[in-house]
Motif scaffolding. Structure first.
Motif, mmCIF file in Angstrom:
data_model
loop_
_atom_site.group_PDB
_atom_site.id
_atom_site.type_symbol
_atom_site.label_atom_id
_atom_site.label_comp_id
_atom_site.label_asym_id
_atom_site.label_seq_id
_atom_site.Cartn_x
_atom_site.Cartn_y
_atom_site.Cartn_z
ATOM 1 N N VAL A 46 -50.177 -135.538 86.400
ATOM 2 C CA VAL A 46 -51.331 -134.946 87.073
ATOM 3 C C VAL A 46 -52.034 -133.895 86.212
ATOM 4 C CG1 VAL A 46 -50.433 -135.394 89.378
ATOM 5 C CG2 VAL A 46 -49.872 -133.224 88.236
ATOM 6 N N ALA A 47 -51.395 -133.475 85.104
ATOM 7 C CA ALA A 47 -52.034 -132.502 84.226
ATOM 8 C C ALA A 47 -51.364 -132.526 82.868
ATOM 9 C CB ALA A 47 -51.953 -131.098 84.818
ATOM 10 N N GLY A 52 -48.828 -122.716 77.142
ATOM 11 C CA GLY A 52 -48.295 -122.223 78.386
ATOM 12 C C GLY A 52 -49.305 -121.514 79.262
ATOM 13 N N ARG A 53 -50.270 -120.825 78.657
ATOM 14 C CA ARG A 53 -51.252 -120.086 79.446
ATOM 15 C C ARG A 53 -52.085 -121.029 80.318
ATOM 16 N NH1 ARG A 53 -52.357 -115.109 78.922
ATOM 17 N NH2 ARG A 53 -51.595 -115.038 76.762
ATOM 18 N N LEU A 54 -52.529 -122.133 79.731
ATOM 19 C CA LEU A 54 -53.302 -123.102 80.505
ATOM 20 C C LEU A 54 -52.464 -123.705 81.630
ATOM 21 C CD1 LEU A 54 -55.121 -124.914 77.560
ATOM 22 C CD2 LEU A 54 -56.162 -123.353 79.221
ATOM 23 N N ALA A 55 -51.183 -123.916 81.342
ATOM 24 C CA ALA A 55 -50.300 -124.475 82.364
ATOM 25 C C ALA A 55 -50.125 -123.508 83.531
ATOM 26 C CB ALA A 55 -48.947 -124.813 81.749
ATOM 27 N N ARG A 61 -53.224 -125.442 91.165
ATOM 28 C CA ARG A 61 -54.259 -126.447 91.439
ATOM 29 C C ARG A 61 -53.715 -127.863 91.278
ATOM 30 N NH1 ARG A 61 -57.808 -129.534 88.662
ATOM 31 N NH2 ARG A 61 -57.066 -128.721 86.671
ATOM 32 N N SER A 62 -52.999 -128.121 90.183
ATOM 33 C CA SER A 62 -52.499 -129.483 89.935
ATOM 34 C C SER A 62 -51.240 -129.791 90.744
ATOM 35 C CB SER A 62 -52.229 -129.694 88.449
ATOM 36 O OG SER A 62 -51.270 -128.764 87.981
ATOM 37 N N ASN A 63 -50.507 -128.730 91.133
ATOM 38 C CA ASN A 63 -49.363 -128.867 92.045
ATOM 39 C C ASN A 63 -48.327 -129.890 91.569
ATOM 40 O OD1 ASN A 63 -47.865 -128.260 94.363
ATOM 41 N ND2 ASN A 63 -48.806 -129.926 95.530
#
Length: 392
Positions: A46-47, A52-55, A61-63
């Motif tokens: 899903v993503a 790590g910051r973007l994650a 949101r991506s859950n």
């Protein structure tokens, strides 16, 4: 840049896939892992993120149910991102991916102490990742089973207290687990056999997923009783990792722990860890019992494997064998437990509620040859009492 992958369509066989986020600074690795995972029924990427910051920014949101987290990344590395991800999504499963260097082994074990569910060793080059069938198999197995565990039961720290297994006469319980089976639900009963009347002369342990944390807990609670017997253990781990694990166990146990060396005479009060990439067995050499390392093929897809160790131990110690099977995937150790039971030795299996994955201990319990199925925090005290000569 992050990319969102499509989820399986409603026409697919899987209607509620395990949601996966891939975090790696290599676009090649992100793409490859994404394809592998999306090809598996029941999994959906899903993503995908490069650091790590973007994650962390995207996790709500991506859950995802599971995050595959690289260690070395720009801007924010995996070890920094890990606690932030878990803080944002309490039931998140994080699987750390790292190459087989000593530094990364240390970081991976540190990540387990910070809340990662498991790690997967990653080949050092992109080409190595691309061609490694073993890496692909292990990655998918861990994502699938840890994701299922989180979905159905919640993580061990958030699970309700376990209820004790019913004690039934030998032969009256559930059938043994099929070889390699994973038990997803709590059985209604186990067959429990009596403990051996012989005082143990050795303690042998098998563990896998969730094992490093469980071993630290176990050795911290056994206490001085470890000095009574030699301890031999197999934890499913690659080379380099097992040497670091032994150092951690030394601190937890207050007793010397090290990888076993071929021909080494085992001594009470010492802990011998099967080295990654070798099976560890015991053998008689005159009046001594010595370590034997084997380069035989993997057993139950594992090298080192628990079954060869357990079988070699019981061949020497018989009814004076005390074994413990801790959290882990698959069914490695079950055949060894069966052999221990057949000659009158004793085995304790970790219960489902306290296991990260109840594969190995579940398979052991369903042989009908265990003398107890206990929560992790009860096992150390029980082992200590037995080693000191108390009644089980």
């Amino acid at each position: 840049m992050s990319a969102i992958a499509r989820a399986p369509s409603s026409s697919g066989a899987v209607t509620d896939p395990i949601r996966v986020m891939v975090v790696d600074d290599s676009v090649v690795i992100r793409g490859l892992l994404g394809r592998w995972l999306d090809e598996e029924p029941g999994l959906a990427v899903v993503a995908s993120h490069r650091n790590g910051r973007l994650a962390v920014d995207d996790v709500l949101r991506s859950n995802p149910d599971v995050v595959i987290l690289d260690i070395e990344m720009p801007d924010m590395d995996g070890l920094t991102a890990l606690p932030l991800l878990i803080e944002k999504k309490k039931n998140l499963v994080v699987v750390v991916a790292s190459t087989l260097t000593r530094r990364n082994a240390e970081i991976s074990l540190k990540a387990l102490s910070l809340g990662a569910a498991d790690y997967v060793p990653k080949p050092e080059s992109n080409s190595g990742v691309t061609t490694s069938a073993e890496f692909r198999r292990e990655l998918i197995e861990k994502v699938t089973n840890l994701g299922q565990r989180a979905r159905s039961r919640g993580l061990p720290g958030h699970a309700p207290a376990g209820r004790p297994a019913s004690r039934l006469p030998q032969g009256a319980g559930a059938p043994p687990a099929p070889h390699g089976a994973l038990r997803a639900s709590r059985p209604s009963s186990f067959t429990i056999r009596p403990y051996s009347s012989a005082r143990p002369r050795i303690l042998t342990i098998g563990s896998s997923t969730g094992g490093p944390q469980a071993l630290n807990t176990l050795f911290g609670e056994i206490g001085s009783a470890i000095g009574m017997v030699p301890v031999v253990l197999t934890q499913h781990m690659p080379p380099t990792f097992t040497a670091i694990l032994a150092e951690h166990i030394t601190k937890a146990a207050g007793r010397p722990a090290a990888e076993g060396r071929d021909g080494e005479v085992i001594q009470p009060g010492r802990i011998y860890v099967a080295p990654g990439g070798k099976h560890m067995l015991l053998a008689k050499n005159g009046n001594d019992v010595v370590v034997r390392l084997s380069d035989a093929p993997p057993v139950n897809f594992c090298k080192p494997a628990v079954d060869p160790l357990f079988k070699s131990v019981v061949d020497i110690y018989g009814t004076a064998t005390l074994a413990v099977v801790l959290t882990g995937m698959g069914a490695d150790g079950a055949e060894g437990v069966r052999r221990i039971g057949e000659v009158g030795g004793s085995t304790i299996a970790q219960d489902e509620e306290s296991s990260v994955v109840w594969g190995m201990p579940g398979a052991a319990a369903h042989t009908g040859m265990c003398s107890d199925v206990l929560p992790l925090h009860d096992i150390g005290r029980k082992v200590s009492k037995i080693l000191l000569g108390g009644r089980p």
